[in-house]
Motif scaffolding. Structure first.
Motif, PDB file in Angstrom:
ATOM      1  N   TYR A 219      55.240  40.819 -27.269  1.00  0.00           N
ATOM      2  CA  TYR A 219      56.591  40.272 -27.357  1.00  0.00           C
ATOM      3  C   TYR A 219      56.795  39.664 -28.739  1.00  0.00           C
ATOM      4  N   ALA A 220      57.966  39.872 -29.282  1.00  0.00           N
ATOM      5  CA  ALA A 220      58.272  39.380 -30.625  1.00  0.00           C
ATOM      6  C   ALA A 220      59.611  38.653 -30.612  1.00  0.00           C
ATOM      7  N   VAL A 221      59.710  37.621 -31.431  1.00  0.00           N
ATOM      8  CA  VAL A 221      60.939  36.849 -31.548  1.00  0.00           C
ATOM      9  C   VAL A 221      61.782  37.345 -32.719  1.00  0.00           C
ATOM     10  N   GLY A 222      61.126  37.918 -33.724  1.00  0.00           N
ATOM     11  CA  GLY A 222      61.837  38.300 -34.934  1.00  0.00           C
ATOM     12  C   GLY A 222      62.071  39.780 -35.097  1.00  0.00           C
ATOM     13  N   ALA A 223      61.081  40.500 -35.651  1.00  0.00           N
ATOM     14  CA  ALA A 223      61.337  41.888 -36.023  1.00  0.00           C
ATOM     15  C   ALA A 223      60.053  42.700 -36.104  1.00  0.00           C
ATOM     16  N   LEU A 224      60.233  44.004 -35.990  1.00  0.00           N
ATOM     17  CA  LEU A 224      59.203  44.993 -36.318  1.00  0.00           C
ATOM     18  C   LEU A 224      59.612  45.635 -37.634  1.00  0.00           C
ATOM     19  N   GLN A 225      58.677  45.706 -38.567  1.00  0.00           N
ATOM     20  CA  GLN A 225      58.967  46.223 -39.907  1.00  0.00           C
ATOM     21  C   GLN A 225      57.924  47.282 -40.262  1.00  0.00           C
ATOM     22  N   TRP A 226      58.397  48.355 -40.872  1.00  0.00           N
ATOM     23  CA  TRP A 226      57.518  49.468 -41.216  1.00  0.00           C
ATOM     24  C   TRP A 226      57.961  50.036 -42.547  1.00  0.00           C
ATOM     25  N   GLY A 227      57.019  50.225 -43.461  1.00  0.00           N
ATOM     26  CA  GLY A 227      57.381  50.847 -44.727  1.00  0.00           C
ATOM     27  C   GLY A 227      56.670  50.235 -45.915  1.00  0.00           C
ATOM     28  N   ALA A 228      57.058  50.688 -47.101  1.00  0.00           N
ATOM     29  CA  ALA A 228      56.374  50.298 -48.332  1.00  0.00           C
ATOM     30  C   ALA A 228      56.531  48.813 -48.621  1.00  0.00           C
ATOM     31  N   PHE A 229      57.677  48.237 -48.338  1.00  0.00           N
ATOM     32  CA  PHE A 229      57.885  46.815 -48.602  1.00  0.00           C
ATOM     33  C   PHE A 229      56.878  45.981 -47.819  1.00  0.00           C
ATOM     34  N   ARG A 230      56.707  46.334 -46.547  1.00  0.00           N
ATOM     35  CA  ARG A 230      55.746  45.612 -45.698  1.00  0.00           C
ATOM     36  C   ARG A 230      54.324  45.811 -46.205  1.00  0.00           C
ATOM     37  N   ASP A 231      53.979  47.037 -46.570  1.00  0.00           N
ATOM     38  CA  ASP A 231      52.617  47.346 -47.017  1.00  0.00           C
ATOM     39  C   ASP A 231      52.238  46.557 -48.262  1.00  0.00           C
ATOM     40  N   ILE A 232      53.170  46.490 -49.211  1.00  0.00           N
ATOM     41  CA  ILE A 232      52.865  45.814 -50.475  1.00  0.00           C
ATOM     42  C   ILE A 232      52.868  44.302 -50.295  1.00  0.00           C
ATOM     43  N   LEU A 233      53.792  43.770 -49.500  1.00  0.00           N
ATOM     44  CA  LEU A 233      53.834  42.328 -49.278  1.00  0.00           C
ATOM     45  C   LEU A 233      52.549  41.834 -48.622  1.00  0.00           C
ATOM     46  N   ALA A 234      51.926  42.678 -47.810  1.00  0.00           N
ATOM     47  CA  ALA A 234      50.676  42.294 -47.140  1.00  0.00           C
ATOM     48  C   ALA A 234      49.521  42.138 -48.128  1.00  0.00           C
ATOM     49  N   LEU A 235      49.682  42.645 -49.352  1.00  0.00           N
ATOM     50  CA  LEU A 235      48.616  42.568 -50.359  1.00  0.00           C
ATOM     51  C   LEU A 235      48.722  41.340 -51.246  1.00  0.00           C
ATOM     52  N   ARG A 236      49.679  40.460 -50.996  1.00  0.00           N
ATOM     53  CA  ARG A 236      49.949  39.376 -51.943  1.00  0.00           C
ATOM     54  C   ARG A 236      48.762  38.434 -52.143  1.00  0.00           C
ATOM     55  N   ASP A 237      47.974  38.189 -51.104  1.00  0.00           N
ATOM     56  CA  ASP A 237      46.843  37.269 -51.260  1.00  0.00           C
ATOM     57  C   ASP A 237      45.749  37.844 -52.152  1.00  0.00           C
ATOM     58  N   LYS A 238      45.803  39.144 -52.384  1.00  0.00           N
ATOM     59  CA  LYS A 238      44.844  39.768 -53.297  1.00  0.00           C
ATOM     60  C   LYS A 238      45.042  39.244 -54.721  1.00  0.00           C
ATOM     61  N   TYR A 239      46.258  38.779 -55.014  1.00  0.00           N
ATOM     62  CA  TYR A 239      46.596  38.299 -56.354  1.00  0.00           C
ATOM     63  C   TYR A 239      46.721  36.774 -56.350  1.00  0.00           C
ATOM     64  N   TRP A 240      45.760  36.122 -55.702  1.00  0.00           N
ATOM     65  CA  TRP A 240      45.770  34.660 -55.570  1.00  0.00           C
ATOM     66  C   TRP A 240      45.771  33.949 -56.918  1.00  0.00           C
ATOM     67  N   TYR A 241      45.194  34.602 -57.928  1.00  0.00           N
ATOM     68  CA  TYR A 241      45.062  33.964 -59.231  1.00  0.00           C
ATOM     69  C   TYR A 241      46.400  33.795 -59.943  1.00  0.00           C
ATOM     70  N   THR A 242      47.461  34.424 -59.423  1.00  0.00           N
ATOM     71  CA  THR A 242      48.784  34.234 -60.027  1.00  0.00           C
ATOM     72  C   THR A 242      49.573  33.133 -59.330  1.00  0.00           C
ATOM     73  N   ALA A 243      48.902  32.421 -58.401  1.00  0.00           N
ATOM     74  CA  ALA A 243      49.478  31.236 -57.737  1.00  0.00           C
ATOM     75  C   ALA A 243      50.806  31.559 -57.078  1.00  0.00           C
ATOM     76  N   SER A 244      51.855  30.835 -57.432  1.00  0.00           N
ATOM     77  CA  SER A 244      53.149  31.004 -56.761  1.00  0.00           C
ATOM     78  C   SER A 244      53.826  32.325 -57.083  1.00  0.00           C
ATOM     79  N   LEU A 245      53.298  33.059 -58.055  1.00  0.00           N
ATOM     80  CA  LEU A 245      53.892  34.353 -58.433  1.00  0.00           C
ATOM     81  C   LEU A 245      53.198  35.520 -57.736  1.00  0.00           C
ATOM     82  N   ARG A 246      52.331  35.245 -56.761  1.00  0.00           N
ATOM     83  CA  ARG A 246      51.544  36.322 -56.160  1.00  0.00           C
ATOM     84  C   ARG A 246      52.429  37.344 -55.452  1.00  0.00           C
ATOM     85  N   ASP A 247      53.537  36.904 -54.823  1.00  0.00           N
ATOM     86  CA  ASP A 247      54.431  37.848 -54.147  1.00  0.00           C
ATOM     87  C   ASP A 247      55.026  38.840 -55.142  1.00  0.00           C
TER      88      ASP A 247
END
Length: 446
Positions: A219-247
């Motif tokens: 069960y979900a309250v918000g949304a199901l998302q599929w696609g390149a935007f979701r895939d790339i956003l999931a990688l943001r913690d990989k760029y932790w060294y850029t701090a607040s600019l990681r997204d």
């Protein structure tokens, strides 16, 4: 006067040091002022909460008991500190009996709520959208059908529903406004105002080759998302060294490769929205079923002298005919992004307030990506405005149920990983049926 002249000359002769010192001084003053305002804000909320705690209760009464499901890993492991500093004092001062459970793995909150022997007076979720989805799934999967109201504390990285309910309109992203949102969410629990909200049930469609029992729905309250935007956003913690600019860095470094889901080719089968009829009455009757179970509970001896509260007459949806409700429509799409969302994350709040019109799902079919630079710019704009589900739409369809049948699935071990994001939690891409369940969960609100 002489001192002023000497000071001006010193600044002119050492303008670089003076600039650095002035910047540091300005930052220090701003930081100190914000901390002072946060303390004053918390003092106000704690004073208001103590008024509830000062109310006397009878000897045979007990204080309200709430269960807090806290995800200590949420928001880069800052959620626990935020809870203890800005939410827990308000609950304790209001006289609540608080039980704290820290989740330690994915699915822990779902299993805990599902297997809990007795639900508390209220369930409070401290985390992001994923923790809330797990708690709601656990409650809806319970064998006894028991439910309790849910409080939502915005302690995660993405808090779509909580920000919509408790964030001040047009508020900034400052620490002060973040604390105000958390305090609002905690205070809403003690104030006791509740509203029913829609959710969506997501079921994996079985295939003829499956030998295992069907999986339980999510069960979900918000949304199901599929696609390149979701895939790339999931990688943001990989760029932790850029701090607040990681997204932003994640999109800049990954928009030019072909590793992500740039084509969500699938067949979509859907039925139109319905306010309740003989075809969908089971989903419409969740609220009535819960009320009926409450009526069946044994009453105290003195209740015979107390008049029963008048309840609204139950609508018999089984006798309402809507021929369009069961009509199945099919389309084939191939966008770079596909979003299926409830009214809880609708961009237009007026649309969410149209009563029965909110009892639907919106299927947003995105556009194909023409330019990597255009994709980066659009993605940065969505991240800046926190509009994660507002993708550029080629088409938008209002539905009651929808079956999503992807053409591409992972079959062999060598096939690439493909994921949906359901309330910002990753799930393997599978054929699924998604159904709106109207007014299924009670949420504390203002």
């Amino acid at each position: 006067m002489a001192f002023v002249i000497r000071f001006a000359k010193a600044v002119r002769n050492n303008w670089k040091k003076s600039t650095v010192f002035g910047s540091a001084l300005a930052y220090g003053v701003s930081y100190s002022n914000e901390k002072y305002e946060i303390k004053q804000l918390m003092r106000y909320y704690c004073t208001e909460a103590s008024r509830y705690g000062d109310v006397k209760i009878n000897l045979n009464q007990r204080p309200p008991k709430v269960l807090v499901l806290l995800n200590p890993a949420a928001n880069r492991k800052s959620s626990e500190e935020d809870f203890h500093d800005y939410c827990e004092p308000i609950l304790h001062l209001a006289g609540f009996e608080v039980d704290l459970v820290k989740t330690d793995s994915e699915g822990h909150a779902r299993r805990y709520v599902e297997e809990l022997v007795t639900l508390p007076d209220a369930l409070i979720v401290g985390g992001g959208d994923g923790t809330l989805s797990e708690a709601v799934s656990g409650m809806k999967r319970r064998q006894d059908g028991a439910q309790c109201p849910i409080g939502v504390l915005p302690l995660g990285r993405t808090n779509t529903l909580a920000m919509k309910l408790f964030s001040a309109e047009g508020s900034s992203n400052s620490d002060l406004e973040h604390v105000r949102t958390m305090a609002n969410a905690a205070y809403a629990v003690i104030a006791g105002k509740k509203e029913k909200t829609d959710i969506m049930r997501i079921e994996v469609l079985p295939s003829a080759a499956d030998e295992t029992p069907p999986e339980k729905p999510v069960y979900a309250v918000g949304a199901l998302q599929w696609g390149a935007f979701r895939d790339i956003l999931a990688l943001r913690d990989k760029y932790w060294y850029t701090a607040s600019l990681r997204d932003y860095t994640a999109f800049l470094f990954n928009a030019f490769d072909g590793k992500h889901t740039w084509s969500c080719k699938a067949k979509i089968a859907y039925t139109e929205p319905c306010s309740g009829c003989s075809n969908c009455y089971k989903d419409m009757d969740d609220q009535w079923t819960a009320a009926k179970k409450a009526e069946q509970q044994p009453r105290r001896w003195w209740s015979v002298f107390v008049p029963r509260a008048k309840t609204a007459a139950k609508t018999d949806y089984s006798k309402i005919i809507n021929e369009k409700c069961s009509v199945r429509h099919e389309i084939e799409v191939e966008p770079s992004e596909l979003v299926i969302k409830t009214g809880n994350v609708a961009a237009d709040e007026q649309e969410c307030a149209k009563g029965t019109e909110s009892t639907k799902l919106d299927v947003v079919v995105g556009e194909q990506v023409d330019s990597s630079f255009g994709f980066i710019g659009g993605s940065w704009g969505r991240v800046r405005g926190r509009k994660y589900f507002d993708c550029p739409a080629k088409d938008s369809i209002s539905v009651r149920t929808v079956e999503l049948l992807p053409e591409r699935l992972k079959v062999e071990e060598t096939d690439p990983e493909l994921y949906y994001s359901i309330d910002n939690e990753a799930y393997e891409v599978r054929p699924v049926r998604i159904t709106v369940v109207p007014k299924a969960v009670e949420i504390f609100t203002f």
